[in-house]
Motif scaffolding. Structure first.
Motif, PDB file in Angstrom:
ATOM      1  N   TYR A   1       0.949  -1.027   0.170  1.00 15.02           N
ATOM      2  CA  TYR A   1       0.185  -0.089  -0.008  1.00 15.02           C
ATOM      3  C   TYR A   1       0.875   1.176   0.085  1.00 15.02           C
ATOM      4  N   ASN A   2       1.667   1.165   0.963  1.00 14.59           N
ATOM      5  CA  ASN A   2       2.992   2.306   1.059  1.00 14.59           C
ATOM      6  C   ASN A   2       3.540   2.522  -0.351  1.00 14.59           C
ATOM      7  N   GLU A   3       4.123   1.688  -0.955  1.00 13.00           N
ATOM      8  CA  GLU A   3       5.050   1.509  -2.190  1.00 13.00           C
ATOM      9  C   GLU A   3       4.218   2.277  -3.112  1.00 13.00           C
ATOM     10  N   LEU A   4       2.833   1.970  -3.250  1.00  8.45           N
ATOM     11  CA  LEU A   4       1.846   2.320  -4.215  1.00  8.45           C
ATOM     12  C   LEU A   4       1.101   3.518  -4.084  1.00  8.45           C
ATOM     13  N   LYS A   5       1.511   4.176  -2.884  1.00  6.24           N
ATOM     14  CA  LYS A   5       0.652   5.559  -2.400  1.00  6.24           C
ATOM     15  C   LYS A   5       0.419   6.698  -3.493  1.00  6.24           C
ATOM     16  N   ASP A   6       1.640   6.646  -4.325  1.00  2.00           N
ATOM     17  CA  ASP A   6       1.605   7.879  -5.286  1.00  2.00           C
ATOM     18  C   ASP A   6       1.042   7.685  -6.508  1.00  2.00           C
ATOM     19  N   SER A   7       0.512   6.138  -6.708  1.00  2.00           N
ATOM     20  CA  SER A   7      -0.267   5.805  -7.794  1.00  2.00           C
ATOM     21  C   SER A   7      -1.735   5.706  -7.687  1.00  2.00           C
TER      22      SER A   7
END
Ligand SMILES: NC(=O)c1ccc[n+]([C@@H]2O[C@H](COP(=O)([O-])OP(=O)(O)OC[C@H]3O[C@@H](n4cnc5c(N)ncnc54)[C@H](OP(=O)(O)O)[C@@H]3O)[C@@H](O)[C@H]2O)c1
Length: 383
Positions: free
Chosen positions: A172-178
């Protein structure tokens, strides 16, 4: 109702339980369903039901997801049929009840790891890569309240669920800018076939108050649609998770072991070794959670919370009573040890006194003998 015509959801383990309830919500909202499990017949029955009720279309994929290549085969089949997966629901999961060292079967446990962890990771890798490339998509991963604590008697299952939660939150954190989100759903013990399949039907938890799978699915669905990182389903589950986050892990392990034991077995009394400071912290934390939930609840939910809190307070009272009993036992033990010590000291003192007296007597006798000797020598000289 939101209609998501043209969008597809792939749900693993959609033939029963929480997965079937989740599929119902997607069907109601107009998604094309890609239903995966081992039993084609049951999936087809579910698909036909949705078609009749909501007019939805479905694709059924029969697959044993505990097999190493199964995730890739599902992905290939989806692509072969020209489908795009907008939402991935990694729901299929099983457990096995028993003591790890002596009772459970290793191959079965490796299959559980394959299904609950490896296949979940592979499916996520394959479909999330496409989602990121499109910059849209959602993933719902079935974690569990078991993710938040050690789980004796279902040790491997609990460890797989801890993995799912940790993995989901990191992703979730890794993808937060997507525009791709990953949501973990943490249900409590829920009224599904899970317990029978795991051989855990004769346990305290299975014979207790189980959650409604439709309610659990609704909580997961709403959190997924809102793009949340995770949702803990149910007031008492939130309480249990809050407790687990502040209690020493072995306290949580004892509590969860009790739940997974046969109803007749006595609980491990070490659960009463609650450190007072930590207990206070746990109560403060759970109090805060409960207060927030209570404030936001409607009157019916408030009545339910009051009922659940009454039960939870009963458990806290049990722990407190047990702790008080342990403290009182410990006090009696110390008192009797002190008394024994006192007796020992007294008898040692008496022995010393007696020894001193004997020494004194010996000395006096020696002096007398010396006096007698001096007197005899004197009289001998006089003679
Ligand atoms: N019930 C609970 O108390 C509870 C609590 C927390 C979390 N969960 C989690 O919720 C999820 C759903 O479980 P549930 O409670 O709804 O149990 P369930 O009714 O037994 O459903 C399990 C689903 O997984 C499928 N499945 C099992 N093994 C499979 C395999 N090897 N390959 C493909 N599909 C397989 C089953 O379908 P087939 O048999 O047709 O293959 C079924 O559709 C699981 O991840 C579980 O760990 C459950």
């Amino acid at each position: 109702m939101t209609t998501e015509v043209g969008k597809s959801v792939l749900i693993t383990g959609a033939s029963s339980g929480i997965g079937k309830e989740l599929a119902t919500l997607f069907a109601r909202d107009g998604y094309h369903l890609i239903l995966v499990s081992r039993s084609e017949d049951r999936l087809q029955t579910v698909a036909d039901e949705f078609n009749r009720q909501y007019g939805t279309s479905s694709t059924v994929i029969e697959k044993d997801l505990s097999k190493p290549d199964s995730a890739q085969q599902v992905y290939d089949e989806v692509n072969r049929q020209g489908l795009t997966v907008n939402v991935l629901v990694n729901n299929a999961g099983v457990g096995a009840h028993g003591l790890f060292a002596t009772e459970t079967n290793l191959q079965k446990e490796l299959d559980i790891i394959q299904l609950n962890v490896t296949t979940l990771v592979q499916l996520t890798k394959l479909f999330v890569r496409d989602m990121v490339a499109r910059n849209e998509g959602k993933v719902l991963n079935l974690a569990s309240i078991a993710s938040t604590m050690p789980n004796p008697l279902v040790a491997i299952y609990g460890a797989t669920k801890a993995f799912v939660l940790s993995f989901s939150e990191a992703l979730y954190n890794e993808l937060k800018d997507s525009n791709v989100t990953v949501t973990a759903l943490l249900p409590p013990a829920t009224d599904t076939d899970w317990f029978n399949k795991a051989g855990a039907e004769n346990t305290v938890v299975a014979q207790g108050d189980l959650a409604d799978p439709a309610k659990v699915a609704k909580d997961g669905y709403e959190a997924l649609m809102a793009g949340k990182d995770k949702v803990i389903s149910g007031a008492s589950t939130k309480l249990a998770a809050a407790m687990a986050s502040v209690l020493p892990s072995q306290q949580s392990a004892n509590a969860s072991r009790k739940q997974m034991s046969p109803p007749s077995e006595k609980s491990d009394s070490s659960s009463a070794n609650l450190v007072i400071g930590i207990g206070v912290a746990a109560l403060v934390a759970t109090g805060v959670v409960a207060a927030i939930m209570y404030r936001n609840a409607n009157p019916l939910e408030k009545a339910k919370y009051r009922y659940k809190w009454k039960r939870a307070l009963g458990t806290v009272q049990d722990i407190a009573q047990s702790a008080v009993k342990q403290a009182s036992d410990a006090k009696s033990k110390v008192q009797s040890q002190v008394s024994d010590l006192g007796d020992e000291v007294t008898s040692k003192a008496q022995a010393l006194k007696a020894k001193a007296k004997a020494e004194q007597l010996k000395y006096k006798v020696k002096r007398k003998v010396a006096d007698i000797d001096d007197a005899s020598i004197g009289s001998m000289v006089m003679d």
